[in-house]
Design a protein around this motif. Structure first.
Motif, PDB file in Angstrom:
ATOM      1  N   ALA A  20       0.828  -1.205   0.000  1.00 40.91           N
ATOM      2  CA  ALA A  20       0.000   0.000   0.000  1.00 40.91           C
ATOM      3  C   ALA A  20       0.864   1.257   0.000  1.00 40.91           C
ATOM      4  CB  ALA A  20      -0.930  -0.008   1.211  1.00 40.91           C
ATOM      5  N   LYS A  21       1.945   1.240   0.748  1.00 43.68           N
ATOM      6  CA  LYS A  21       2.856   2.394   0.791  1.00 43.68           C
ATOM      7  C   LYS A  21       3.493   2.625  -0.580  1.00 43.68           C
ATOM      8  CE  LYS A  21       4.845   0.800   4.575  1.00 43.68           C
ATOM      9  NZ  LYS A  21       5.723   0.644   5.772  1.00 43.68           N
ATOM     10  N   ASP A  22       3.807   1.542  -1.282  1.00 42.76           N
ATOM     11  CA  ASP A  22       4.351   1.694  -2.648  1.00 42.76           C
ATOM     12  C   ASP A  22       3.334   2.371  -3.560  1.00 42.76           C
ATOM     13  OD1 ASP A  22       6.751   0.493  -1.978  1.00 42.76           O
ATOM     14  OD2 ASP A  22       6.123  -1.510  -2.631  1.00 42.76           O
ATOM     15  N   HIS A  23       2.077   1.964  -3.471  1.00 43.01           N
ATOM     16  CA  HIS A  23       1.030   2.594  -4.275  1.00 43.01           C
ATOM     17  C   HIS A  23       0.873   4.071  -3.911  1.00 43.01           C
ATOM     18  CE1 HIS A  23      -0.532  -0.815  -6.495  1.00 43.01           C
ATOM     19  NE2 HIS A  23      -0.619  -1.538  -5.390  1.00 43.01           N
ATOM     20  N   LEU A  24       0.924   4.374  -2.624  1.00 42.96           N
ATOM     21  CA  LEU A  24       0.777   5.762  -2.187  1.00 42.96           C
ATOM     22  C   LEU A  24       1.896   6.638  -2.744  1.00 42.96           C
ATOM     23  CD1 LEU A  24      -0.293   5.137   1.521  1.00 42.96           C
ATOM     24  CD2 LEU A  24      -1.686   6.243  -0.238  1.00 42.96           C
ATOM     25  N   ARG A  25       3.122   6.119  -2.733  1.00 44.67           N
ATOM     26  CA  ARG A  25       4.246   6.883  -3.298  1.00 44.67           C
ATOM     27  C   ARG A  25       4.024   7.140  -4.791  1.00 44.67           C
ATOM     28  NH1 ARG A  25       7.161   2.767  -0.529  1.00 44.67           N
ATOM     29  NH2 ARG A  25       7.890   3.474   1.524  1.00 44.67           N
ATOM     30  N   ALA A  26       3.571   6.118  -5.501  1.00 45.55           N
ATOM     31  CA  ALA A  26       3.351   6.260  -6.946  1.00 45.55           C
ATOM     32  C   ALA A  26       2.230   7.259  -7.226  1.00 45.55           C
ATOM     33  CB  ALA A  26       3.029   4.899  -7.557  1.00 45.55           C
ATOM     34  N   TRP A  27       1.125   7.172  -6.494  1.00 46.57           N
ATOM     35  CA  TRP A  27       0.021   8.107  -6.691  1.00 46.57           C
ATOM     36  C   TRP A  27       0.449   9.543  -6.375  1.00 46.57           C
ATOM     37  CZ3 TRP A  27      -3.235   4.197  -3.549  1.00 46.57           C
ATOM     38  CH2 TRP A  27      -3.800   3.255  -4.420  1.00 46.57           C
ATOM     39  N   HIS A  28       1.198   9.698  -5.309  1.00 46.60           N
ATOM     40  CA  HIS A  28       1.654  11.040  -4.930  1.00 46.60           C
ATOM     41  C   HIS A  28       2.570  11.614  -6.005  1.00 46.60           C
ATOM     42  CE1 HIS A  28       4.088  13.984  -2.515  1.00 46.60           C
ATOM     43  NE2 HIS A  28       2.882  14.317  -2.154  1.00 46.60           N
ATOM     44  N   ALA A  29       3.437  10.770  -6.560  1.00 45.87           N
ATOM     45  CA  ALA A  29       4.354  11.220  -7.616  1.00 45.87           C
ATOM     46  C   ALA A  29       3.595  11.660  -8.865  1.00 45.87           C
ATOM     47  CB  ALA A  29       5.335  10.103  -7.969  1.00 45.87           C
ATOM     48  N   GLU A  30       2.398  11.103  -9.074  1.00 43.72           N
ATOM     49  CA  GLU A  30       1.575  11.480 -10.223  1.00 43.72           C
ATOM     50  C   GLU A  30       0.760  12.742  -9.963  1.00 43.72           C
ATOM     51  OE1 GLU A  30      -0.900   8.260 -11.501  1.00 43.72           O
ATOM     52  OE2 GLU A  30       0.721   6.788 -11.355  1.00 43.72           O
ATOM     53  N   GLY A  31       0.860  13.285  -8.767  1.00 46.81           N
ATOM     54  CA  GLY A  31       0.124  14.497  -8.436  1.00 46.81           C
ATOM     55  C   GLY A  31      -1.280  14.257  -7.921  1.00 46.81           C
ATOM     56  N   ILE A  32      -1.582  13.012  -7.580  1.00 56.39           N
ATOM     57  CA  ILE A  32      -2.897  12.680  -7.019  1.00 56.39           C
ATOM     58  C   ILE A  32      -2.927  13.098  -5.552  1.00 56.39           C
ATOM     59  CG2 ILE A  32      -4.413  10.744  -6.387  1.00 56.39           C
ATOM     60  CD1 ILE A  32      -3.296   9.327  -8.942  1.00 56.39           C
ATOM     61  N   GLY A  33      -4.031  13.675  -5.113  1.00 55.24           N
ATOM     62  CA  GLY A  33      -4.156  14.086  -3.723  1.00 55.24           C
ATOM     63  C   GLY A  33      -4.209  12.880  -2.796  1.00 55.24           C
ATOM     64  N   ILE A  34      -3.492  12.967  -1.675  1.00 53.31           N
ATOM     65  CA  ILE A  34      -3.446  11.892  -0.700  1.00 53.31           C
ATOM     66  C   ILE A  34      -3.948  12.423   0.634  1.00 53.31           C
ATOM     67  CG2 ILE A  34      -2.017  10.168   0.462  1.00 53.31           C
ATOM     68  CD1 ILE A  34      -2.079   9.743  -2.534  1.00 53.31           C
ATOM     69  N   ALA A  35      -4.814  11.658   1.297  1.00 49.55           N
ATOM     70  CA  ALA A  35      -5.359  12.089   2.583  1.00 49.55           C
ATOM     71  C   ALA A  35      -5.438  10.887   3.519  1.00 49.55           C
ATOM     72  CB  ALA A  35      -6.749  12.703   2.404  1.00 49.55           C
ATOM     73  N   ALA A  36      -5.337  11.152   4.819  1.00 48.54           N
ATOM     74  CA  ALA A  36      -5.435  10.074   5.808  1.00 48.54           C
ATOM     75  C   ALA A  36      -5.918  10.642   7.125  1.00 48.54           C
ATOM     76  CB  ALA A  36      -4.081   9.388   6.001  1.00 48.54           C
ATOM     77  N   ALA A  37      -6.561   9.786   7.903  1.00 45.49           N
ATOM     78  CA  ALA A  37      -7.053  10.188   9.219  1.00 45.49           C
ATOM     79  C   ALA A  37      -6.526   9.241  10.282  1.00 45.49           C
ATOM     80  CB  ALA A  37      -8.584  10.191   9.251  1.00 45.49           C
TER      81      ALA A  37
END
Length: 321
Positions: A98-115
Motif C-alpha cells: 500500500a505504501k508503494d502505491h501511495l508513493r506512486a500516486w503522490h508522484a503522479e500528483g494525485i491528492g493523498i489524505a489520511a485520518a
C-alpha cells in the motif's frame, strides 16, 4: 470528484464507514438539491481482492493496481491503538504494498489524505517529510520519535501540506470527509454536517489527556507526577529537574522530542485539566484558582475560555448532561 478509500486488513471499521457514509450523504443531498449527477464517485480499493476489517467483516475491494486516475486517495486508520501493534502492522507485506502505491500516486500528483492512524502509513511512505501533519493525539509521542522530519501539530484537527491532508483521532475521519466535500461545495459540506450533527472543531487539543501521553516516556511520566503534586506552588524548571535528578536541558529536550512542547507548557496543560475537572464539579472559583496556582478567579475564567473555547457556565452545563 473521484475518491478512492484505500482499505487494508484490520482497518478501523468506524473510520471506513464514516468516510463512505459522509460521501454517500453528500451525494444524496446534492441530488435532492437538483444536481444532475452525484458529485462523488467513491471506490473502495485495496492491495488484495478481499479485506477483513478489525471487527471481522469481510468485503470485496477493487484492486489498487487496476485503478484509474482518482482525484484523491483516502487512507482510513488501521485498528492498532498501541505502539507495539502499530509498528508491527506497518511492516506487514500488504501495508508495504500500500505504501508503494501511495508513493506512486503522490508522484503522479494525485491528492493523498489520511485520518487517525492512517497518517502513519503516509509518514512511513515518506510523503510527510519536511511538511506539516497531524495525527491521533494518543500516538503523537510515537509519531514524533519515528518521524522527526515531519512537523507534527497534534492539537489541530485537519492539516493540508504539500498536496497531502491529514486529520486527527478516530472521529477525525468525519472531519476529513467533510473537508473533501468542502472542496467540491462548501454549501453542501455545511448541509451534510448539519444533517449528521457534526460540530465544527478545528482543534483536538481539548480532548488530549495529558497523563495518557506522558506515559509514553518514563522521565515524562515522573515529571507528570511531580507536576501534579506542585500545581499550586507554580512551575520551576530547575526545581523539577532537581527532583527528577536530571539536568534541566535534558528534561527540556525530552519533552520537546516526545510531546512537542516545553515542560512549562505541559505543566500548564495539567493545571487547565485539573481546573476543568474542579469547575465541572461545581467548586468555588476562587478556591479552584488557588488550588491550581492561578492568581484569582478572573484569571482562571480567561484561561479556560482561551484554552478550551468554553467558559465556566458551558463546562458545568456539559457535566449536567
Amino acid at each position: 470528484m473521484k475518491l478512492c478509500v484505500l482499505a487494508l486488513d484490520g482497518a478501523f471499521d468506524t473510520g471506513i464507514t464514516a468516510l463512505l457514509d459522509t460521501f454517500a450523504t453528500a451525494n444524496e443531498l446534492a441530488l435532492l438539491q437538483g444536481a444532475a449527477s452525484q458529485p462523488f464517485d467513491v471506490r473502495l480499493v485495496g492491495v488484495r481482492r478481499r479485506i477483513r476489517t478489525a471487527m471481522g467483516f469481510s468485503t470485496t475491494v477493487e484492486p489498487a493496481s487496476a485503478l484509474g486516475r482518482p482525484d484523491w486517495v483516502v487512507v482510513p486508520a488501521l485498528n492498532a491503538k498501541q505502539p507495539a501493534s502499530l509498528v508491527e502492522a506497518l511492516g506487514r507485506r500488504d501495508v508495504c504494498e500500500a505504501k508503494d502505491h501511495l508513493r506512486a500516486w503522490h508522484a503522479e500528483g494525485i491528492g493523498i489524505a489520511a485520518a487517525c492512524i492512517g497518517t502513519f502509513l503516509l509518514a512511513d511512505a515518506g510523503l510527510l517529510d519536511h511538511g506539516e501533519a497531524t495525527t491521533t493525539w494518543s500516538l503523537a509521542p510515537l509519531f514524533r520519535q519515528r518521524y522527526p522530519a515531519v512537523k507534527l501539530d497534534d492539537s489541530r484537527m485537519v492539516i493540508t501540506s504539500r498536496g497531502v491532508v491529514t486529520a486527527g483521532a478516530m472521529m477525525g475521519h468525519l472531519d476529513l470527509a467533510l473537508w473533501l466535500v468542502r472542496q467540491a461545495s462548501p454549501e453542501l459540506a455545511a448541509r451534510v454536517a448539519r444533517l449528521m450533527l457534526v460540530d465544527s472543531r478545528s482543534s483536538q487539543a481539548q480532548y488530549i489527556i495529558p497523563d495518557f501521553v506522558a506515559h509514553a516516556d518514563p522521565l515524562i511520566a515522573r515529571f507528570e507526577r511531580w507536576s501534579r503534586e506542585h500545581l499550586a506552588q507554580g512551575f520551576s524548571l530547575q526545581a523539577s529537574a532537581d527532583a527528577l535528578h536530571v539536568h534541566p536541558r535534558t528534561l527540556q529536550r525530552r519533552m520537546e522530542a516526545v510531546l512537542g512542547k516545553s515542560p512549562l507548557a505541559f505543566f500548564q496543560d495539567l493545571r487547565i485539566e485539573h481546573a476543568k475537572q474542579l469547575v465541572s464539579s461545581g467548586g468555588d472559583l476562587d478556591g479552584i484558582a488557588q488550588e491550581v496556582g492561578y492568581a484569582d478567579a478572573s484569571t482562571l475564567r480567561n484561561l479556560l475560555r482561551r484554552k478550551l473555547g468554553r467558559g465556566v457556565r458551558e463546562l458545568r452545563a456539559e457535566m449536567m448532561r
